[in-house]
Design a protein around this motif. Sequence first.
Motif, mmCIF file in Angstrom:
data_model
loop_
_atom_site.group_PDB
_atom_site.id
_atom_site.type_symbol
_atom_site.label_atom_id
_atom_site.label_comp_id
_atom_site.label_asym_id
_atom_site.label_seq_id
_atom_site.Cartn_x
_atom_site.Cartn_y
_atom_site.Cartn_z
ATOM 1 N N ARG A 118 0.827 -1.363 -0.038
ATOM 2 C CA ARG A 118 0.114 -0.032 0.039
ATOM 3 C C ARG A 118 0.772 1.255 -0.189
ATOM 4 N N ILE A 119 0.650 2.356 -1.010
ATOM 5 C CA ILE A 119 1.071 3.437 -0.884
ATOM 6 C C ILE A 119 0.118 4.417 -0.891
ATOM 7 N N THR A 120 0.442 5.747 -0.647
ATOM 8 C CA THR A 120 -0.528 6.844 -0.619
ATOM 9 C C THR A 120 -0.019 7.776 -1.221
ATOM 10 N N PHE A 121 -0.884 8.938 -1.599
ATOM 11 C CA PHE A 121 -0.299 10.221 -2.443
ATOM 12 C C PHE A 121 0.732 11.071 -1.550
ATOM 13 N N PRO A 122 0.651 11.037 -0.014
ATOM 14 C CA PRO A 122 1.577 11.594 0.647
ATOM 15 C C PRO A 122 2.990 10.979 0.554
ATOM 16 N N ASN A 123 2.917 9.739 0.332
ATOM 17 C CA ASN A 123 4.331 8.826 -0.010
ATOM 18 C C ASN A 123 4.928 9.568 -1.105
ATOM 19 N N LEU A 124 4.431 10.024 -2.020
ATOM 20 C CA LEU A 124 4.791 10.309 -3.436
ATOM 21 C C LEU A 124 5.528 11.944 -3.321
ATOM 22 N N ARG A 125 5.076 12.740 -2.363
ATOM 23 C CA ARG A 125 5.545 13.966 -2.070
ATOM 24 C C ARG A 125 6.993 14.182 -1.232
ATOM 25 N N PRO A 126 7.930 14.818 -1.759
ATOM 26 C CA PRO A 126 9.155 14.880 -1.252
ATOM 27 C C PRO A 126 8.766 15.880 0.086
ATOM 28 N N VAL A 137 11.730 12.919 -5.467
ATOM 29 C CA VAL A 137 11.198 11.776 -5.228
ATOM 30 C C VAL A 137 11.743 11.239 -3.939
ATOM 31 N N PRO A 138 10.820 11.081 -2.771
ATOM 32 C CA PRO A 138 11.283 10.443 -1.486
ATOM 33 C C PRO A 138 12.151 9.240 -1.697
ATOM 34 N N ALA A 139 13.046 8.897 -1.148
ATOM 35 C CA ALA A 139 13.992 7.842 -1.045
ATOM 36 C C ALA A 139 13.157 6.549 -1.060
ATOM 37 N N ALA A 140 12.339 6.437 0.004
ATOM 38 C CA ALA A 140 11.487 5.364 0.213
ATOM 39 C C ALA A 140 10.729 4.942 -0.877
ATOM 40 N N TYR A 187 3.376 15.132 -7.902
ATOM 41 C CA TYR A 187 3.250 14.359 -6.849
ATOM 42 C C TYR A 187 1.852 13.939 -6.459
ATOM 43 N N ASP A 188 1.051 14.480 -7.044
ATOM 44 C CA ASP A 188 -0.275 14.574 -6.728
ATOM 45 C C ASP A 188 -1.237 13.716 -8.131
ATOM 46 N N GLN A 189 -0.505 13.152 -8.850
ATOM 47 C CA GLN A 189 -0.863 12.391 -10.053
ATOM 48 C C GLN A 189 -0.114 11.052 -10.495
ATOM 49 N N VAL A 190 -0.864 10.254 -10.711
ATOM 50 C CA VAL A 190 -0.098 8.896 -11.251
ATOM 51 C C VAL A 190 -0.951 8.575 -12.573
ATOM 52 N N ARG A 191 0.221 8.300 -13.579
ATOM 53 C CA ARG A 191 -0.375 8.049 -14.994
ATOM 54 C C ARG A 191 -0.845 6.439 -14.826
ATOM 55 N N VAL A 192 -2.037 6.038 -15.018
ATOM 56 C CA VAL A 192 -2.386 4.588 -15.077
ATOM 57 C C VAL A 192 -2.510 3.995 -16.572
ATOM 58 N N GLU A 193 -1.965 2.967 -16.673
ATOM 59 C CA GLU A 193 -2.408 2.261 -17.847
ATOM 60 C C GLU A 193 -2.763 0.820 -17.742
ATOM 61 N N LEU A 194 -4.228 0.503 -18.077
ATOM 62 C CA LEU A 194 -4.750 -0.857 -17.706
ATOM 63 C C LEU A 194 -4.209 -1.816 -18.984
ATOM 64 N N HIS A 214 6.290 2.657 -11.619
ATOM 65 C CA HIS A 214 7.543 3.041 -12.444
ATOM 66 C C HIS A 214 7.775 4.449 -11.839
ATOM 67 N N VAL A 215 8.990 4.899 -11.647
ATOM 68 C CA VAL A 215 9.460 6.171 -10.990
ATOM 69 C C VAL A 215 10.339 6.681 -12.045
ATOM 70 N N ASP A 216 10.051 7.911 -12.540
ATOM 71 C CA ASP A 216 10.854 8.557 -13.544
ATOM 72 C C ASP A 216 11.166 10.097 -13.229
ATOM 73 N N PRO A 217 12.106 10.180 -12.303
ATOM 74 C CA PRO A 217 12.118 11.848 -11.736
ATOM 75 C C PRO A 217 12.985 12.668 -12.959
ATOM 76 N N ASP A 218 13.542 12.049 -13.887
ATOM 77 C CA ASP A 218 14.284 12.649 -14.962
ATOM 78 C C ASP A 218 13.097 13.245 -15.823
ATOM 79 N N SER A 219 11.938 13.136 -15.672
ATOM 80 C CA SER A 219 10.807 13.391 -16.651
ATOM 81 C C SER A 219 10.609 15.012 -16.495
ATOM 82 N N LEU A 220 10.820 15.525 -15.281
ATOM 83 C CA LEU A 220 10.668 17.071 -14.893
ATOM 84 C C LEU A 220 11.761 17.753 -15.638
#
Length: 237
Positions: A118-126, A137-140, A187-194, A214-220
């Motif tokens: 389980r992860i939540t959106f607060p987990n995505l915010r640095p 992106v937070p290290a965890a 950090y308040d959005q996740v692109r989802v592909e079914l 998938h985490v891609d910090p370089d996209s910024l």
Amino acid sequence: MSTTEVLPTADIAAGGDEFQYRPLATSAIAALVLGLLSLLIFVAGRNSLSGALAFAPLPLLALWMARRTQTLFRDAPGQYTGGRLSAAGAVLAVVSLVAGVGMSAFVYATEVPEGYERITFPNLRPSDVDERAGRVVPAATASLDGEKVFIKGYMRPHEKYDRVNKFLLVRDNQQCCFGDIGDVKYYDQVRVELPERQFADYSTGVFRVHGTLHVDPDSLRRPGGQTVYSLDADGVR
């Protein structure tokens, strides 16, 4: 000769007591109102255990007011009314506290499929520490790249609203339904592909998605880059 019957003084006093006005206890009214408001736990806890717990003080206050009513009746017997109102408020409070919070806790404990974290959106915010260190992106969370995760959020479709195969999962439904996507923090959005041939229909309710993160910090750093987090979904409901 007068036929008027003279009633004994004791009988007159007894008859007066029968029609004596007794005020409604304020604490009884408060117990009932708080008991009714406690039912909001079922609404708030439908998609979030924290939502149910946020309303938990309401039934506790209702029970406290019901207890105060009992104390009032004991200390001043026969002086107040409202016992049934107080009891009704107490019953509603107990049902809301036990069934409402219990139902929400059960959903929380069983909604994550086996093998997913389980992860939540607060987990995505640095955090402030991450930002000072230059991490977006937070290290965890970065360590979860390629791992199977479960996350809840609201759908923001790209172009259509039925049989959607790709969409943005956002933190709250206000962002989902209003405003430009550029105003939504990365950090308040996740692109989802079914998966292929699997679709979902848009609704304003909460979506539960599980899949590979998938985490891609370089996209910024890329022009127009905003999608740091993406999810190859295994399922959505």
